[in-house]
Design a protein around this motif. Structure first.
Motif, PDB file in Angstrom:
ATOM      1  N   ARG A  22       0.851  -1.205   0.000  1.00 39.28           N
ATOM      2  CA  ARG A  22       0.000   0.000   0.000  1.00 39.28           C
ATOM      3  C   ARG A  22       0.880   1.247   0.000  1.00 39.28           C
ATOM      4  O   ARG A  22       0.492   2.289  -0.502  1.00 39.28           O
ATOM      5  CB  ARG A  22      -0.907  -0.013   1.237  1.00 39.28           C
ATOM      6  CG  ARG A  22      -1.633   1.317   1.546  1.00 39.28           C
ATOM      7  CD  ARG A  22      -2.513   1.765   0.398  1.00 39.28           C
ATOM      8  NE  ARG A  22      -3.128   3.064   0.641  1.00 39.28           N
ATOM      9  CZ  ARG A  22      -2.629   4.229   0.192  1.00 39.28           C
ATOM     10  NH1 ARG A  22      -1.480   4.239  -0.487  1.00 39.28           N
ATOM     11  NH2 ARG A  22      -3.266   5.361   0.421  1.00 39.28           N
ATOM     12  N   ILE A  40     -11.215  13.546   1.616  1.00 43.66           N
ATOM     13  CA  ILE A  40      -9.912  12.910   1.813  1.00 43.66           C
ATOM     14  C   ILE A  40      -9.345  13.317   3.168  1.00 43.66           C
ATOM     15  O   ILE A  40      -9.442  14.483   3.558  1.00 43.66           O
ATOM     16  CB  ILE A  40      -8.914  13.361   0.710  1.00 43.66           C
ATOM     17  CG1 ILE A  40      -9.376  12.855  -0.658  1.00 43.66           C
ATOM     18  CG2 ILE A  40      -7.501  12.869   1.014  1.00 43.66           C
ATOM     19  CD1 ILE A  40      -8.452  13.281  -1.799  1.00 43.66           C
ATOM     20  N   ALA A  98      -5.776  13.688   4.631  1.00 47.09           N
ATOM     21  CA  ALA A  98      -4.376  13.658   4.217  1.00 47.09           C
ATOM     22  C   ALA A  98      -3.529  13.557   5.473  1.00 47.09           C
ATOM     23  O   ALA A  98      -3.854  14.154   6.496  1.00 47.09           O
ATOM     24  CB  ALA A  98      -4.011  14.921   3.448  1.00 47.09           C
ATOM     25  N   LEU A 128      -1.516   6.622   8.063  1.00 47.27           N
ATOM     26  CA  LEU A 128      -2.170   6.255   6.812  1.00 47.27           C
ATOM     27  C   LEU A 128      -2.816   4.875   6.925  1.00 47.27           C
ATOM     28  O   LEU A 128      -3.990   4.692   6.627  1.00 47.27           O
ATOM     29  CB  LEU A 128      -1.147   6.261   5.678  1.00 47.27           C
ATOM     30  CG  LEU A 128      -1.695   5.913   4.304  1.00 47.27           C
ATOM     31  CD1 LEU A 128      -2.545   7.045   3.793  1.00 47.27           C
ATOM     32  CD2 LEU A 128      -0.583   5.620   3.319  1.00 47.27           C
ATOM     33  N   GLU A 156      -6.839   4.154   7.285  1.00 48.32           N
ATOM     34  CA  GLU A 156      -7.490   3.374   6.222  1.00 48.32           C
ATOM     35  C   GLU A 156      -8.249   2.194   6.800  1.00 48.32           C
ATOM     36  O   GLU A 156      -9.343   1.853   6.355  1.00 48.32           O
ATOM     37  CB  GLU A 156      -6.466   2.881   5.194  1.00 48.32           C
ATOM     38  CG  GLU A 156      -6.355   3.829   4.034  1.00 48.32           C
ATOM     39  CD  GLU A 156      -5.560   3.293   2.860  1.00 48.32           C
ATOM     40  OE1 GLU A 156      -5.502   4.027   1.859  1.00 48.32           O
ATOM     41  OE2 GLU A 156      -5.018   2.176   2.935  1.00 48.32           O
ATOM     42  N   LEU A 159     -11.449   8.913   1.598  1.00 52.96           N
ATOM     43  CA  LEU A 159     -10.183   8.296   1.192  1.00 52.96           C
ATOM     44  C   LEU A 159      -9.086   8.788   2.117  1.00 52.96           C
ATOM     45  O   LEU A 159      -9.156   9.902   2.635  1.00 52.96           O
ATOM     46  CB  LEU A 159      -9.836   8.698  -0.246  1.00 52.96           C
ATOM     47  CG  LEU A 159     -10.880   8.362  -1.306  1.00 52.96           C
ATOM     48  CD1 LEU A 159     -10.398   8.831  -2.670  1.00 52.96           C
ATOM     49  CD2 LEU A 159     -11.174   6.870  -1.337  1.00 52.96           C
ATOM     50  N   ARG A 196      -5.048   9.550   2.280  1.00 53.76           N
ATOM     51  CA  ARG A 196      -3.921   9.727   1.369  1.00 53.76           C
ATOM     52  C   ARG A 196      -2.739  10.348   2.088  1.00 53.76           C
ATOM     53  O   ARG A 196      -2.871  11.223   2.924  1.00 53.76           O
ATOM     54  CB  ARG A 196      -4.304  10.675   0.213  1.00 53.76           C
ATOM     55  CG  ARG A 196      -5.371  10.119  -0.722  1.00 53.76           C
ATOM     56  CD  ARG A 196      -4.771   9.079  -1.662  1.00 53.76           C
ATOM     57  NE  ARG A 196      -5.775   8.536  -2.570  1.00 53.76           N
ATOM     58  CZ  ARG A 196      -6.443   7.401  -2.353  1.00 53.76           C
ATOM     59  NH1 ARG A 196      -6.233   6.692  -1.261  1.00 53.76           N
ATOM     60  NH2 ARG A 196      -7.326   6.980  -3.238  1.00 53.76           N
ATOM     61  N   GLU A 197      -1.570   9.903   1.710  1.00 55.24           N
ATOM     62  CA  GLU A 197      -0.323  10.526   2.153  1.00 55.24           C
ATOM     63  C   GLU A 197      -0.244  11.853   1.382  1.00 55.24           C
ATOM     64  O   GLU A 197      -0.642  11.933   0.211  1.00 55.24           O
ATOM     65  CB  GLU A 197       0.818   9.578   1.793  1.00 55.24           C
ATOM     66  CG  GLU A 197       2.223  10.091   1.967  1.00 55.24           C
ATOM     67  CD  GLU A 197       2.627  10.287   3.427  1.00 55.24           C
ATOM     68  OE1 GLU A 197       3.185  11.365   3.701  1.00 55.24           O
ATOM     69  OE2 GLU A 197       2.390   9.407   4.266  1.00 55.24           O
ATOM     70  N   GLU A 221       0.933  11.654  -2.057  1.00 53.67           N
ATOM     71  CA  GLU A 221       0.059  11.116  -3.107  1.00 53.67           C
ATOM     72  C   GLU A 221      -0.723  12.248  -3.761  1.00 53.67           C
ATOM     73  O   GLU A 221      -0.982  12.241  -4.965  1.00 53.67           O
ATOM     74  CB  GLU A 221      -0.880  10.050  -2.526  1.00 53.67           C
ATOM     75  CG  GLU A 221      -0.136   8.780  -2.124  1.00 53.67           C
ATOM     76  CD  GLU A 221      -1.031   7.708  -1.554  1.00 53.67           C
ATOM     77  OE1 GLU A 221      -1.622   7.913  -0.465  1.00 53.67           O
ATOM     78  OE2 GLU A 221      -1.145   6.642  -2.189  1.00 53.67           O
ATOM     79  N   LEU A 222      -1.094  13.248  -2.955  1.00 54.90           N
ATOM     80  CA  LEU A 222      -1.802  14.394  -3.515  1.00 54.90           C
ATOM     81  C   LEU A 222      -0.837  15.258  -4.333  1.00 54.90           C
ATOM     82  O   LEU A 222      -1.201  15.807  -5.363  1.00 54.90           O
ATOM     83  CB  LEU A 222      -2.452  15.199  -2.379  1.00 54.90           C
ATOM     84  CG  LEU A 222      -3.521  14.389  -1.618  1.00 54.90           C
ATOM     85  CD1 LEU A 222      -3.983  15.126  -0.367  1.00 54.90           C
ATOM     86  CD2 LEU A 222      -4.706  14.085  -2.525  1.00 54.90           C
ATOM     87  N   GLU A 271      -0.464  13.725  -7.660  1.00 54.48           N
ATOM     88  CA  GLU A 271      -1.617  14.043  -8.514  1.00 54.48           C
ATOM     89  C   GLU A 271      -1.485  15.446  -9.084  1.00 54.48           C
ATOM     90  O   GLU A 271      -1.713  15.681 -10.267  1.00 54.48           O
ATOM     91  CB  GLU A 271      -2.890  13.934  -7.675  1.00 54.48           C
ATOM     92  CG  GLU A 271      -4.035  13.253  -8.384  1.00 54.48           C
ATOM     93  CD  GLU A 271      -5.305  13.253  -7.546  1.00 54.48           C
ATOM     94  OE1 GLU A 271      -5.278  12.650  -6.440  1.00 54.48           O
ATOM     95  OE2 GLU A 271      -6.298  13.856  -7.984  1.00 54.48           O
TER      96      GLU A 271
END
Lengths: 326, 376, 262
Positions: free
Chosen positions: B148, B333, B335, B342, B346, B359, B361-362, B365-366, B369
């Protein structure tokens, strides 16, 4: 003599499945080496078992005695040492089971018969018997050579040889003429102890049927419990399930739960989060059922079914029930 | 110096601020104030060793941060765990984590040979064998092995490369930082890990260390003796790189994001703003705040060895509370900047059935994106 | 209650991709982590518990390379009192039978009431040394022991059978038991604990010291030799079972039957 000796295993009046597996392989080896197949049955009150066994052998040697009523390696070893000396078989087979693990090594040592244990295959090359066994927890296979000797001994891994294609030979049942001169007070069988109902230690189970979030609802658990019971196993789970108290924490497999090493691990609706896999990756056979083809569990499973467990499990339960005649 | 003196138990005035702030005290049989008194009255740590809640402590250090006398109740717990470790009397899962670390350099007992499998195609230098660099990126065990998380170091490598930062890694020489190991009471093993990692840091040629995990960041900053090295958590470096214009975001992330402060970064080191600065710089991202944020952030229950010790508390986990709170405030999300947060958050999303609505997210990860890194 | 525990240093192979070495008869050992065999660890713990309860001495003994000293040192840290390492290059290639002969020679000078070994070892998995050793020493044995209860002049043990069933036996001492995993929960051995026993001397013996000649050990003294090793036929991740739920159920049955579960 020109014979292959196969030691039959029984407990509490029932023959173990490995007997027919060994006889099937024994028949094949007997043909390949042009020898006869002889079964040995030691116990008390085993006449009906002998009748079943004799169908597949040239000789069925039976000895009945109180000292043999329940398995005890000491009297068994003495009878077999006698038989090995008398009949001079070329090969002796027994199961690599609780029975065989207790008996084969001292018997082999006492009679100086080279022994190869836990073999999954036996080949014949000319006059030579070549056993194969696994090493390193099944990660390697080994072709093994025996020291030269007139007789060799092999303990056979359960489930290695299909109990199929058995020919009807219908040889005679013969009584073994051996007298015990000891009472074996130094090693006595007392009783069998059934697994305690209620305290479940999943680390001790041979078969685990584990459920994850995919089970959806605790009312789907009884079906899983039935499957586990039919397979002689126990229900386990991943964290989300024990977190919800659908199953007690003692059933949880994973880094913050238990690490298990069963013979069979069936993962139902478990995605295979790293922490869960860490707790079960060493299971001998892993079957995973999950809707998601990309679920990480499939990377450690040996077999996978990409489908909803609620669709698949009832069919499996029905088939197993049928097979067991339950 | 005996246990009581070492932990200054005589100075405890039993005010109860420690237990009052403890994130697990409501659910777990752990009352640190009471434990301090028990040990003091009993004259030795022995009397407290059968406390069932000893392994529930997450070492979030809220108690230590709030003690009006400057005592360290979380260290008392670590000390008690140490006594249990020397007696050999620790939970099986803790034994596995400690033995795994001793043998393979990580608490999951995964092979050292596979420590760099996270790399995939990413080109990154192993120091010193493959060259020189200014920064040493210490990956950490979780991100090295957990599928993950393995994407995240790949993202950071890409980001650092894009920003022109000179960096490298230790590769398979990297061993567990030992932060959790020490907190599980295995001081001897911690010392060995520290010695080995320090030796490798010095030999690497790098002058600065950047970590992904706040746990690694914590122990390198406060428990290793690394004079001459700068130690940063990645959010600190990234925030600076954004200010310097070396990282720019080209894509929008039109989401409502709430930031969860990890204990080992936030309350323990007061690194509150850098992660927020990064998130605020992402176009389209609406940053929300929990009521319990910054110093009051609710511990996710992943630290202090809790990844390997189940904890005896019953009832709703903090991670579930956090996810529900995020959902209630309309966040899409959560974060965070910690691998343990994390994973535990989750899990909380899964068990509350909110994994599709909230969701986790680390921050990286954002960032990926926003930088259009679709193929990492 | 003097106890001897026979332990073995084995490679940890979980999740490692094992490679066959140049000889084709063994695995490449470079990079592998070695530790005490899991079953032996339970045996050492059991021995130390018996000592703590009944008094006496625990001696840990191993046959292997010089590095095997690691495992007996750890046994000392766990609570064993003495340690012996038997190491000799000529013993290489020894199978379970040859190892048992070496152990028998080493043990003949050590007083004991009980000998414990692990039920099997993680590397070769033969499950053979213990019961062979008992035969060589002329003492009774029981394998796959899951519980030991010391009585006046005898020992009551439980043995693990198949399917969750166990049997109870009574065995006269001196006796040998091979220990099944799960008999106890082994304590943790800390780094500081190992440092504490660093000063204890570990006795080393070679074949000469034991009065054994080369033809009694190694391949010459073994019942079997490994001629060739090879990885099992490759699978590629999970073999996906396709078909309707009924077809899939049939395939599952095959797997169950093959595994001896049904």
């Amino acid at each position: 003599m020109a014979e292959i000796l196969v030691l039959m295993e029984h407990r509490q009046g029932e023959m173990q499945d490995i007997n027919l597996e060994m006889l099937a392989k024994g028949q094949q080896l007997a043909e390949q080496t042009k020898k006869e197949l002889t079964a040995v049955l030691l116990g008390k009150g085993v006449a009906s078992m002998a009748d079943e066994i004799k169908r597949y052998c040239h000789h069925t040697l039976v000895m009945e005695d109180d000292l043999l009523a329940n398995f005890n390696s000491e009297p068994y070893q003495d009878v077999l040492s006698f038989l090995l000396k008398e009949r001079k078989p070329s090969l002796v087979l027994m199961g690599h089971t609780a029975f065989g693990m207790d008996l084969a090594p001292p018997l082999a040592t006492a009679t100086e018969t080279p022994l190869a244990t836990d073999c999954y295959e036996i080949e014949v090359k000319g006059d030579t018997i070549i056993p194969y066994r696994q090493m390193y927890a099944g990660k390697m296979c080994a072709e093994v050579h025996f020291k030269e000797a007139p007789c060799h001994m092999i303990t056979v891994r359960a489930g290695s040889f299909p109990a199929e294609g058995l020919k009807e030979i219908n040889g005679a049942v013969e009584q073994v003429s051996f007298q015990f001169d000891k009472d074996y007070a130094y090693k006595k069988f007392l009783q069998y102890v059934e697994a305690a109902v209620g305290d479940v230690d999943i680390t001790q189970a041979d078969v685990l049927v584990a459920v994850g979030r995919g089970i959806g609802d605790p009312e789907n658990l009884p079906m899983v419990e039935e499957l586990a019971k039919l397979l002689g196993g126990v229900v386990a789970c991943s964290r989300p399930v024990s977190d919800k108290n659908w199953l007690p924490k003692e059933r949880q497999v994973g880094t913050s739960g238990k690490t298990v090493k069963p013979k069979l691990y069936i993962a139902l609706g478990i995605s295979g989060a790293f922490q869960h896999i860490a707790g079960m990756k060493n299971a001998a056979t892993i079957i995973a059922v999950n809707k998601d083809a990309k679920a990480p569990i499939f990377s450690v499973a040996h077999y996978g079914i990409v489908d909803d467990l609620l669709k698949v499990v009832p069919g499996i339960v029905a088939k197993v029930r049928e097979r067991k005649g339950a | 110096m005996d246990f009581l003196e070492k932990h200054e138990l005589y100075a405890c005035l039993q005010c109860g601020k420690c237990t009052g702030g403890c994130p697990v005290s409501l659910r777990a049989p752990l009352n640190i104030r009471s434990l301090m008194r028990e040990v003091l009255m009993g004259g030795s740590p022995e009397v407290a060793l059968d406390c069932p809640g000893l392994w529930d402590c997450t070492t979030c250090a809220t108690c230590t941060l709030r003690c009006p006398r400057g005592l360290k109740p979380s260290e008392v717990i670590v000390g008690l765990r140490g006594e249990l470790v020397e007696q050999g009397n620790v939970p099986k899962t803790v034994i596995d984590a400690l033995e795994g670390t001793f043998k393979h350099g990580n608490p999951w007992g995964k092979p050292r040979q596979k420590r760099t499998e996270w790399k995939g195609d990413t080109a990154v230098k192993v120091l010193p064998e493959e060259g020189e660099a200014e920064w040493l990126y210490f990956i950490g065990c979780a991100a090295s092995y957990d599928p993950r998380l393995q994407r995240i170091p790949r993202i950071l490598c890409r980001v650092l490369e894009t920003a022109g930062v000179s960096f490298g890694i230790l590769g398979t020489k990297e061993s567990c930082c030992g932060n959790e190991i020490r907190r599980m009471g295995e001081t001897g093993l911690f010392e060995e890990l520290r010695e080995e990692n320090t030796k490798n840091f010095k030999a690497s040629g790098a002058k600065a260390i950047i970590t992904m995990s706040p746990h690694c960041f914590n122990t390198f900053s406060t428990e290793y003796e690394l004079e001459g090295f700068k130690v940063l958590h990645y959010t600190q470096l990234l925030a600076d790189l954004i200010k310097e214009g070396k990282i720019t975001f080209s894509k929008e992330v039109n989401k409502k994001v709430v930031y969860h402060d990890p204990c080992f970064l936030g309350k323990q080191h007061e690194v509150f703003d850098p992660p927020r600065e990064i998130l605020k710089a992402i176009p389209g991202l609406e940053l929300l705040e929990f009521d319990r944020s910054r110093e009051r952030s609710l511990c996710c229950e992943g630290g202090g060895g809790r990844m390997w010790a189940e904890g005896s508390g019953e009832g709703e986990r903090n991670s579930e509370i956090r996810v529900k709170d995020a959902h209630a405030m309309g966040a899409e999300i959560i974060a965070t900047a910690c691998p343990f947060c994390l994973l535990t958050l989750e899990d909380g999303a899964k068990t509350t059935g909110l994994e599709e609505q909230v969701l986790v997210r680390e921050v990286l990860e954002l960032v990926a994106e926003a930088m259009g890194f679709d193929d990492v | 209650m003097d106890i001897i525990v026979c332990i073995k240093r084995v490679p940890e192979v979980a999740e490692i991709d094992l490679q066959v070495d140049q000889t084709g008869k063994g695995i490449q050992e470079e990079g592998l982590v070695f530790a005490v065999n899991d079953w032996d660890n339970y045996a050492v713990e059991e021995a130390v518990r018996m000592k703590e309860k009944h008094g006496g001495k625990v001696t840990a003994i191993t046959v292997g390379s010089e590095e095997s000293e690691d495992v007996v040192r750890r046994a000392l840290a766990l609570g064993a009192d003495e340690a012996v390492v038997v190491t000799d290059p000529q013993a290489e290639g020894s199978d379970a039978y040859a190892i048992a002969k070496i152990l028998a020679a080493a043990i003949k000078d050590i007083p004991y009431d009980i000998i414990l070994t692990g039920a099997l070892a993680d590397d070769d998995g033969c499950a053979q040394v213990g019961a062979t050793l008992a035969e060589l020493l002329g003492i009774p044995h029981a394998t796959l022991v899951t519980a030991i209860e010391i009585e006046e002049k005898q020992v009551k043990v439980k043995r693990e059978l198949e399917g969750g069933l166990e049997e109870e036996l009574v065995v006269a001492t001196p006796a040998l038991f091979t220990i099944q995993s799960g008999i106890n929960e082994p304590r943790y051995v800390s780094i500081m604990g190992i440092r504490k026993v660093a000063k204890i001397e570990v006795a080393t013996r070679d074949l000469g010291a034991l009065g054994l000649s080369p033809d009694q050990v190694g391949s010459a003294g073994s019942f079997i030799t490994v001629e060739k090793i090879f990885p099992p036929p490759a699978g590629e991740g999970a073999q996906i079972l396709e078909g309707s739920p009924d077809e899939v159920a049939t395939k599952m049955m095959d797997i169950f039957q093959k595994g001896g579960v049904v």
